[in-house]
Design an enzyme around this catalytic site. Sequence first.
Site, PDB file in Angstrom:
ATOM      1  N   ALA A  15      41.258 -50.046  -1.797  1.00 14.94           N
ATOM      2  CA  ALA A  15      40.257 -49.367  -2.080  1.00 14.94           C
ATOM      3  C   ALA A  15      39.644 -49.022  -0.849  1.00 14.94           C
ATOM      4  O   ALA A  15      39.298 -47.811  -0.726  1.00 14.94           O
ATOM      5  CB  ALA A  15      39.313 -50.186  -3.155  1.00 14.94           C
ATOM      6  N   GLU A  34      37.176 -55.021   8.434  1.00 14.06           N
ATOM      7  CA  GLU A  34      38.098 -55.957   7.596  1.00 14.06           C
ATOM      8  C   GLU A  34      38.061 -57.240   8.042  1.00 14.06           C
ATOM      9  O   GLU A  34      38.189 -57.350   9.474  1.00 14.06           O
ATOM     10  CB  GLU A  34      39.307 -55.510   7.703  1.00 14.06           C
ATOM     11  N   GLN A  35      37.948 -58.451   7.498  1.00 11.36           N
ATOM     12  CA  GLN A  35      37.570 -59.492   8.066  1.00 11.36           C
ATOM     13  C   GLN A  35      38.841 -60.225   8.689  1.00 11.36           C
ATOM     14  O   GLN A  35      38.985 -60.981   9.594  1.00 11.36           O
ATOM     15  CB  GLN A  35      37.301 -60.558   6.740  1.00 11.36           C
ATOM     16  N   ARG A 108      53.287 -54.206  -2.183  1.00 14.45           N
ATOM     17  CA  ARG A 108      52.026 -53.983  -1.685  1.00 14.45           C
ATOM     18  C   ARG A 108      51.629 -53.671  -0.260  1.00 14.45           C
ATOM     19  O   ARG A 108      51.178 -52.972   0.233  1.00 14.45           O
ATOM     20  CB  ARG A 108      51.098 -55.262  -2.089  1.00 14.45           C
ATOM     21  N   TYR A 217      60.104 -56.016 -11.760  1.00 16.50           N
ATOM     22  CA  TYR A 217      60.563 -54.643 -11.305  1.00 16.50           C
ATOM     23  C   TYR A 217      61.001 -54.816  -9.942  1.00 16.50           C
ATOM     24  O   TYR A 217      60.644 -55.425  -8.902  1.00 16.50           O
ATOM     25  CB  TYR A 217      59.436 -53.656 -11.692  1.00 16.50           C
ATOM     26  N   ASP A 294      37.816 -53.781  -6.241  1.00 17.56           N
ATOM     27  CA  ASP A 294      37.651 -54.770  -7.114  1.00 17.56           C
ATOM     28  C   ASP A 294      36.141 -55.391  -6.855  1.00 17.56           C
ATOM     29  O   ASP A 294      35.646 -56.318  -7.685  1.00 17.56           O
ATOM     30  CB  ASP A 294      38.404 -56.271  -6.744  1.00 17.56           C
TER      31      ASP A 294
HETATM   32  C1  FAD Z   1      49.261 -60.785 -10.370  1.00 21.39           C
HETATM   33  C2  FAD Z   1      48.535 -59.432 -10.044  1.00 21.39           C
HETATM   34  C3  FAD Z   1      49.169 -58.447 -10.213  1.00 21.39           C
HETATM   35  C4  FAD Z   1      48.619 -57.084 -10.080  1.00 21.39           C
HETATM   36  N1  FAD Z   1      49.267 -55.741 -10.287  1.00 21.39           N
HETATM   37  C5  FAD Z   1      48.583 -54.744 -10.165  1.00 21.39           C
HETATM   38  C6  FAD Z   1      49.414 -53.482 -10.337  1.00 21.39           C
HETATM   39  O1  FAD Z   1      50.660 -53.446 -10.685  1.00 21.39           O
HETATM   40  N2  FAD Z   1      48.842 -52.307 -10.356  1.00 21.39           N
HETATM   41  C7  FAD Z   1      47.406 -52.350 -10.008  1.00 21.39           C
HETATM   42  O2  FAD Z   1      47.004 -51.184  -9.729  1.00 21.39           O
HETATM   43  N3  FAD Z   1      46.693 -53.411  -9.565  1.00 21.39           N
HETATM   44  C8  FAD Z   1      47.164 -54.551  -9.733  1.00 21.39           C
HETATM   45  N4  FAD Z   1      46.819 -55.617  -9.422  1.00 21.39           N
HETATM   46  C9  FAD Z   1      45.345 -55.698  -8.980  1.00 21.39           C
HETATM   47  C10 FAD Z   1      45.335 -55.339  -7.535  1.00 21.39           C
HETATM   48  O3  FAD Z   1      45.946 -56.138  -6.675  1.00 21.39           O
HETATM   49  C11 FAD Z   1      43.744 -55.463  -7.236  1.00 21.39           C
HETATM   50  O4  FAD Z   1      42.792 -54.695  -8.099  1.00 21.39           O
HETATM   51  C12 FAD Z   1      43.591 -54.422  -5.850  1.00 21.39           C
HETATM   52  O5  FAD Z   1      44.310 -55.445  -4.796  1.00 21.39           O
HETATM   53  C13 FAD Z   1      41.908 -54.635  -5.421  1.00 21.39           C
HETATM   54  O6  FAD Z   1      42.093 -53.804  -4.310  1.00 21.39           O
HETATM   55  P1  FAD Z   1      40.546 -53.857  -3.409  1.00 21.39           P
HETATM   56  O7  FAD Z   1      40.939 -53.197  -2.061  1.00 21.39           O
HETATM   57  O8  FAD Z   1      39.435 -53.373  -4.274  1.00 21.39           O
HETATM   58  O9  FAD Z   1      40.472 -55.370  -2.995  1.00 21.39           O
HETATM   59  P2  FAD Z   1      41.477 -56.446  -2.191  1.00 21.39           P
HETATM   60  O10 FAD Z   1      42.761 -56.192  -2.245  1.00 21.39           O
HETATM   61  O11 FAD Z   1      40.873 -57.757  -2.391  1.00 21.39           O
HETATM   62  O12 FAD Z   1      40.780 -56.218  -0.677  1.00 21.39           O
HETATM   63  C14 FAD Z   1      39.696 -56.501  -0.211  1.00 21.39           C
HETATM   64  C15 FAD Z   1      39.813 -56.589   1.085  1.00 21.39           C
HETATM   65  O13 FAD Z   1      38.365 -56.968   1.771  1.00 21.39           O
HETATM   66  C16 FAD Z   1      38.470 -57.785   2.766  1.00 21.39           C
HETATM   67  N5  FAD Z   1      37.326 -58.640   2.623  1.00 21.39           N
HETATM   68  C17 FAD Z   1      36.612 -59.314   1.792  1.00 21.39           C
HETATM   69  N6  FAD Z   1      35.453 -59.874   2.139  1.00 21.39           N
HETATM   70  C18 FAD Z   1      35.245 -59.368   3.238  1.00 21.39           C
HETATM   71  C19 FAD Z   1      34.113 -59.314   4.018  1.00 21.39           C
HETATM   72  N7  FAD Z   1      32.951 -60.275   3.589  1.00 21.39           N
HETATM   73  N8  FAD Z   1      34.159 -58.521   5.088  1.00 21.39           N
HETATM   74  C20 FAD Z   1      35.096 -57.739   5.535  1.00 21.39           C
HETATM   75  N9  FAD Z   1      36.268 -57.702   4.846  1.00 21.39           N
HETATM   76  C21 FAD Z   1      36.359 -58.473   3.689  1.00 21.39           C
HETATM   77  C22 FAD Z   1      39.489 -58.633   2.356  1.00 21.39           C
HETATM   78  O14 FAD Z   1      40.317 -59.351   3.278  1.00 21.39           O
HETATM   79  C23 FAD Z   1      40.525 -57.663   1.985  1.00 21.39           C
HETATM   80  O15 FAD Z   1      41.662 -56.941   2.914  1.00 21.39           O
HETATM   81  C24 FAD Z   1      47.114 -57.133  -9.784  1.00 21.39           C
HETATM   82  C25 FAD Z   1      46.388 -58.134  -9.461  1.00 21.39           C
HETATM   83  C26 FAD Z   1      47.117 -59.370  -9.552  1.00 21.39           C
HETATM   84  C27 FAD Z   1      46.454 -60.649  -9.386  1.00 21.39           C
END
Ligand code: FAD
Length: 391
Positions: A15, A34-35, A108, A217, A294
Amino acid sequence: MAADRHIAIAGGGVAGLTTALAIAGSGTRVTVCEQAGRFEEVGAGLQVSPNAWRVLQTLGIADRLLPRSVAPHAIRMRRGRDGRQIARVPLGEAAEARWGAPYRVVHRADLQAALVEAVEKTPAITLRTDTHITGFEAKPGGLGVRAEAGPPVACDGLIGADGLWSSIRAQITGEGPPVYSGKVAWRATIPEDAIPHGLDPLETGLWLGRDAHLVQYSVRAGRELNVVAIFADRWSEPGWSAPGDRETVIARFADWHPLARALVAAPQTWVKWALADRAPLKHWGHGPVTLAGDAAHPMLPFMAQGAAMGIEDGHVLGQCLSAGAEIEPAFRAYETRRMQRTARVQREARHNGEIYHLGSIAGRARDTALRLMPTDRLLQRFDWLYGWGRR
Ligand SMILES: Cc1cc2nc3c(=O)[nH]c(=O)nc-3n(C[C@H](O)[C@H](O)[C@H](O)COP(=O)(O)OP(=O)(O)OC[C@H]3O[C@@H](n4cnc5c(N)ncnc54)[C@H](O)[C@@H]3O)c2cc1C
C-alpha cells in the site's frame, strides 16, 4: 501549493509503495518511512485480481511483473476429503474479457521488487529504511512525524500505511490490538520439480473442508507453486513469518484426498501467520493525516483482496491529490470514496471464512449450491469487485 508540498508515508509495504508512486505523479514530494532495514522476501504468493492489476498497469508496474507472474486459466474448487470438484470458475481470457484486466498471481517479493524499483527511479520519492515511526504531532504550518531514532520528519501531510498493527491508526483511533480470528495461515512454496503429479499448474486450487482449507497456485513464471493452508488454531502471535512445524500441517490434513496430502507434504519449510482483522472504521483520519492499506481496513484473506484494496487506495489518493488539490479536503474525499467499498470487502472476507470452513450438512449444501450455479452467475458475483475502475 502542490508543487512544493511534502507528504510522508509510514510503511513501505504494497500500500505504501503504490501510494507513493500514485501521488508523486501529482507533483508532490514523498518520503516513505519503512521500519525494516531492507525489503525482505516476506510471505509468498499474492493473487492480483483485475481491479488491482488495472492500477498496476496505470503505474507501469504491470509490464515489469508480466514475465514473473502467471495468469491461471481457472479456479478449481474441490472437496478436501474426496477431491470431488465443487465448481470451476474460468479466469484467463474470460476474466480479462469480463473485467477488462487479467487476473494474475505473483510472488509477493516480485511485486515488492517491482514497486521498489519504480520508487527508486522516481526523483520525487525518498525511501528511508530503518525508520520506525512512532506517531505524529501538529507543528506550525505542518506536521512532525516522530521516528524512533533520528529527528522527526517535517511534512505537510501523513499517510499511515503501516499495516495491521499501525501506530498511526492507534494514535487516530485509540484502539487496542486487532481481533484474532482463531485461524492461522500456513504458507510455503514448492519448487517446480517437486510439484505433486496431478495438479494443473495453470489452475488455482481451492480445497474446502470442515474448519480448514487449502489454496495452491503457481508463482515466479511457474517455477514455484505457492501453498496456503488455513485452519483453526489458538496461536495468535503477531508477525508475518513465524516458523511452522511441518509435521503439524501434514497431520492436520491426514484424512484429506491423496493429492491434498501430497500438496502439504511437499514443502520442507512452512511459515505461519495468525489471522486477524478489525471492524470497519467510521473515520480514517483527521486534518492532514489519513490511512491506507491494512492500516485503514485490515481484513481476513478469504477474498484475497487485502493488497488489492491497498493498491486501489493508492490510486484513489493519487486522483484526489492531483491538480493541486489541498491536502485536507483531498484526504477527506479519498476516505469518502474508499470507506464503503473496503468495509464491504472486510465484511465479505469474514463471511467467506465461515462459508469456506463449513462442515457436514451445511458444507454439503454449500457444495450443491455452487455445483448447480451456472458459470456466468459464478462470475457475476465478482463484477462489483473485479470490475472496479473499468472504463
Ligand atoms: C495468508 C494470506 C494470504 C493473502 N493473500 C492475498 C491475496 O491473494 N491477494 C491480496 O490482495 N491480498 C492478500 N493478502 C493480504 C495482503 O497480504 C495484505 O493485505 C497486504 O500485504 C497489506 O499491505 P499493506 O502495505 O497495507 O501492509 P503490510 O504489508 O503489512 O506493510 C506494512 C509495512 O509497514 C511497515 N511498518 C509497520 N509499522 C511501521 C512503523 N511504525 N513505522 C514504519 N514502518 C512500519 C512494515 O514493516 C511493512 O513493510 C493475504 C494475507 C494473508 C495473511
